[in-house]
Motif scaffolding. Structure first.
Motif, mmCIF file in Angstrom:
data_model
loop_
_atom_site.group_PDB
_atom_site.id
_atom_site.type_symbol
_atom_site.label_atom_id
_atom_site.label_comp_id
_atom_site.label_asym_id
_atom_site.label_seq_id
_atom_site.Cartn_x
_atom_site.Cartn_y
_atom_site.Cartn_z
ATOM 1 N N GLY A 218 0.806 -1.205 0.000
ATOM 2 C CA GLY A 218 0.000 0.000 0.000
ATOM 3 C C GLY A 218 0.844 1.262 0.000
ATOM 4 N N LEU A 219 0.143 2.358 -0.202
ATOM 5 C CA LEU A 219 0.764 3.677 -0.270
ATOM 6 C C LEU A 219 0.567 4.358 1.072
ATOM 7 N N VAL A 220 1.637 4.955 1.607
ATOM 8 C CA VAL A 220 1.533 5.619 2.905
ATOM 9 C C VAL A 220 1.566 7.133 2.711
ATOM 10 N N VAL A 221 0.490 7.769 3.110
ATOM 11 C CA VAL A 221 0.385 9.219 3.014
ATOM 12 C C VAL A 221 0.372 9.802 4.425
ATOM 13 N N ALA A 222 1.328 10.671 4.724
ATOM 14 C CA ALA A 222 1.381 11.270 6.060
ATOM 15 C C ALA A 222 0.843 12.690 6.013
ATOM 16 N N ILE A 223 -0.013 12.999 6.970
ATOM 17 C CA ILE A 223 -0.462 14.382 7.124
ATOM 18 C C ILE A 223 0.417 15.010 8.210
ATOM 19 N N VAL A 256 0.636 8.598 16.733
ATOM 20 C CA VAL A 256 0.429 8.513 15.299
ATOM 21 C C VAL A 256 -0.859 7.721 15.064
ATOM 22 N N ILE A 257 -1.777 8.309 14.317
ATOM 23 C CA ILE A 257 -3.066 7.650 14.069
ATOM 24 C C ILE A 257 -3.125 7.217 12.608
ATOM 25 N N GLU A 258 -3.491 5.962 12.393
ATOM 26 C CA GLU A 258 -3.493 5.420 11.029
ATOM 27 C C GLU A 258 -4.890 5.016 10.605
ATOM 28 N N VAL A 259 -5.236 5.268 9.359
ATOM 29 C CA VAL A 259 -6.455 4.668 8.806
ATOM 30 C C VAL A 259 -6.142 4.057 7.450
ATOM 31 N N GLN A 260 -6.790 2.941 7.186
ATOM 32 C CA GLN A 260 -6.640 2.280 5.892
ATOM 33 C C GLN A 260 -7.781 2.753 5.005
ATOM 34 N N LEU A 261 -7.430 3.249 3.834
ATOM 35 C CA LEU A 261 -8.464 3.676 2.906
ATOM 36 C C LEU A 261 -8.373 2.858 1.629
ATOM 37 N N ASP A 262 -9.510 2.711 0.986
ATOM 38 C CA ASP A 262 -9.553 2.096 -0.325
ATOM 39 C C ASP A 262 -9.834 3.232 -1.298
ATOM 40 N N LEU A 263 -8.797 3.698 -1.980
ATOM 41 C CA LEU A 263 -8.950 4.811 -2.912
ATOM 42 C C LEU A 263 -8.983 4.250 -4.320
ATOM 43 N N ASP A 264 -10.182 4.144 -4.881
ATOM 44 C CA ASP A 264 -10.320 3.637 -6.238
ATOM 45 C C ASP A 264 -9.661 2.259 -6.387
ATOM 46 N N GLY A 265 -9.759 1.433 -5.360
ATOM 47 C CA GLY A 265 -9.193 0.091 -5.412
ATOM 48 C C GLY A 265 -7.749 0.018 -4.935
ATOM 49 N N TYR A 266 -7.139 1.169 -4.717
ATOM 50 C CA TYR A 266 -5.764 1.174 -4.228
ATOM 51 C C TYR A 266 -5.743 1.208 -2.701
ATOM 52 N N PRO A 267 -4.879 0.414 -2.088
ATOM 53 C CA PRO A 267 -4.764 0.443 -0.632
ATOM 54 C C PRO A 267 -3.905 1.622 -0.179
ATOM 55 N N VAL A 268 -4.482 2.516 0.570
ATOM 56 C CA VAL A 268 -3.766 3.704 1.019
ATOM 57 C C VAL A 268 -3.875 3.806 2.539
ATOM 58 N N VAL A 270 -3.414 6.356 5.533
ATOM 59 C CA VAL A 270 -3.223 7.769 5.838
ATOM 60 C C VAL A 270 -2.869 7.869 7.306
ATOM 61 N N ILE A 271 -1.838 8.643 7.626
ATOM 62 C CA ILE A 271 -1.488 8.794 9.033
ATOM 63 C C ILE A 271 -1.561 10.251 9.452
ATOM 64 N N ASP A 272 -2.143 10.445 10.619
ATOM 65 C CA ASP A 272 -2.232 11.768 11.228
ATOM 66 C C ASP A 272 -1.174 11.815 12.319
ATOM 67 N N THR A 273 -0.502 12.925 12.430
ATOM 68 C CA THR A 273 0.619 13.003 13.368
ATOM 69 C C THR A 273 0.482 14.227 14.265
ATOM 70 N N ALA A 274 1.314 14.252 15.267
ATOM 71 C CA ALA A 274 1.334 15.404 16.172
ATOM 72 C C ALA A 274 1.812 16.636 15.418
ATOM 73 N N GLY A 275 1.255 17.779 15.767
ATOM 74 C CA GLY A 275 1.693 19.029 15.161
ATOM 75 C C GLY A 275 3.164 19.270 15.478
ATOM 76 N N ARG A 290 7.943 11.140 16.751
ATOM 77 C CA ARG A 290 7.287 10.090 15.947
ATOM 78 C C ARG A 290 6.690 10.679 14.667
ATOM 79 N N ALA A 291 6.147 11.878 14.795
ATOM 80 C CA ALA A 291 5.541 12.520 13.624
ATOM 81 C C ALA A 291 6.589 12.722 12.533
#
Ligand code: GTP
Ligand code: K
Ligand code: MG
Length: 444
Positions: A218-223, A256-268, A270-275, A290-291
């Protein structure tokens, strides 16, 4: 007795409690186990209802039993399936009854598939495909895994391997021919032509493939970004549920908070991090550490800012998109590209949803490029890609060294065949087998 000759059992269905649970038994004792527990031998491959009894004659459950005699079974050994009611106590009673037999034990993860592989029921690429299919979360992962399971790569690799062996036989015949001096050119030339076209064929598969083995991980996208810019609000929007706490208090998110998304069939993921900011609070410091770490490892960073914020310093190699949040507070229109900015810039209101469809569209298109566009990708894992690359390199080297001597070329061809043999799990694979099958589920 060698563990491999023992009879194994495992829960092959999902976590109890469930309506029905399937327990599989494989090995030399499977037949005895079935006839004792069920009181008789079911007709092979026919669902048979039976009241199961332990060796102490106490009833366990009213079950459906299936018997698959080897070698025409999933593992190649005698396999029994018990379909019982999926309660924890029922399963505990059945497991106790099974373990009471001599040389019958609980299976290790992947042990059923390993036996199937060792008994020639599937090659290693198919076994990997099976594992991937079980773990597939999205449609594209499922299709990719199914191609592997159907043995498409395995079939190609077997064909390539045979052709390499044929080419090397031609060269070796040439070597045998020449008692002294040169190998006849009429033997070598066709062999070289074969090697060259083979190499190009494998190269094409590698090139056409894109990076679709990335589908597994999968693809890891960090916010990332400064505190309070709305990172958690954005992840909640993307996840369509409240995974992260949102508050006007800066420094809300620490883990660090993670969610698994299905974006158009792609496993993504997304992680939310501390400011990210300087802080004296040791807990928040750890969150910031950690962020930074996660943002550095991500495949894409969404750097969230509000107002006129700019992208902060970070070490990762991943592309960074500047996303301006809270456009509802100022006059900026959504998705106005920043002047002279090289990275895509987005204007959103995570709270109201403005600009989110555009951001998601860009993410899908990024995923599309990241995973490769090829629908017909044969390669499912980095291991497979690496071995195919090695094959191509050995084939190229064999062409390079033929001038220096046919023996050297033949040696390179042997190496190429060996790489493909490893791909299929046919040569010296004990060490990698342990690694691969350990990742499997128990009961598989
Ligand atoms: N007006 C407006 N407020 C927003 C928007 N997005 C988030 N907020 C508010 O900004 C504040 C901070 O939001 P969070 O999502 O907690 O921000 P964060 O970046 O996760 O904060 P930390 O975890 O503390 O770093 C909250 O009061 C949100 O309601 C937006 O698009 N517009
Ligand atoms: K906050
Ligand atoms: Mg937050």
């Amino acid at each position: 007795m060698h563990p491999r000759d023992q009879t194994i059992f495992a829960l092959s269905s999902g976590r109890p409690p469930s309506a029905i649970a399937i327990v599989r038994v494989s090995g030399p004792m499977a037949e005895t186990v079935v006839s004792r527990l069920a009181g008789r031998m079911p007709v092979p491959r026919m669902a048979t209802r039976a009241l199961l009894h332990g060796q102490d004659q106490r009833p366990i459950d009213d079950a459906v039993v299936l018997w698959f005699p080897g070698p025409a079974s999933a593992t190649g050994e005698g396999v029994a399936e018990f379909h019982v009611h999926g309660g924890r106590a029922v399963l505990a009673a059945l497991f106790n009854a099974l373990a009471a037999f001599e040389n019958v034990r609980a299976a290790e993860p992947g042990e059923f598939t390993r036996r199937a592989f060792e008994n020639g029921k599937l090659d290693l690429t198919e076994a990997e495909g099976l594992d991937d299919l079980i773990h597939a979360d999205t449609e594209r992962q499922r299709r990719q895994a199914l191609r592997q399971l159907k043995g498409l790569l395995g079939d190609r690799a077997r064909d390539w391997r045979e052709r390499i062996i044929a080419a090397s036989a031609l060269i070796e015949a040439g070597i045998d021919f020449s008692d002294e001096g040169d190998v006849p050119a009429e033997l070598i030339a066709p062999a070289l032509a074969k090697v060259e076209s083979l190499r190009d064929e494998i190269r094409n598969v590698l090139a056409a493939q894109g990076q679709s083995e990335r589908l597994r991980d999968g693809l890891v996208v960090a916010i990332a970004g400064p505190p309070n810019v709305g990172k958690s609000t954005l992840i909640n929007q993307l996840a369509r549920r409240d995974v992260a706490i949102v508050s006007p208090h800066a420094g809300t998110t620490r883990d660090v908070i993670e969610v698994q998304l299905d974006l158009d069939g792609y496993p993504v993921t997304v992680i939310d991090t501390a400011g990210i900011r300087e802080t004296d609070d040791p807990v928040e410091q750890e969150g910031v550490r950690r962020a930074r770490l996660r943002a550095d490892e991500a495949d894409l960073v969404l750097w969230l800012a509000d107002g006129a914020g700019e992208v902060g310093a970070h070490d990762g190699a991943a592309p960074v998109w500047l996303v301006r949040n809270k456009i509802d507070l100022d006059a900026m229109r959504p998705n106005e590209p920043g002047e002279g900015s090289v990275r895509p810039e987005f204007g959103i209101s995570a709270a109201r949803g403005d600009g989110l469809p555009e951001l998601i569209k860009a993410l899908v298109s990024f995923a599309h490029d990241y995973f490769g566009t090829s629908e017909g990708g044969l390669i499912g894992r980095a291991r497979q890609r690496k071995l195919l690359q090695e094959t191509v390199e050995s084939l190229s080297r064999s062409l390079d060294v033929i001038e220096l001597g046919e023996e050297l070329a033949a040696e390179e061809l042997r190496r190429a065949a060996m790489s493909l043999g490893r791909l299929l799990g046919r040569v010296d694979v004990e060490d990698i087998l342990d690694v691969i099958f350990r990742e499997f589920c128990v009961g598989k």
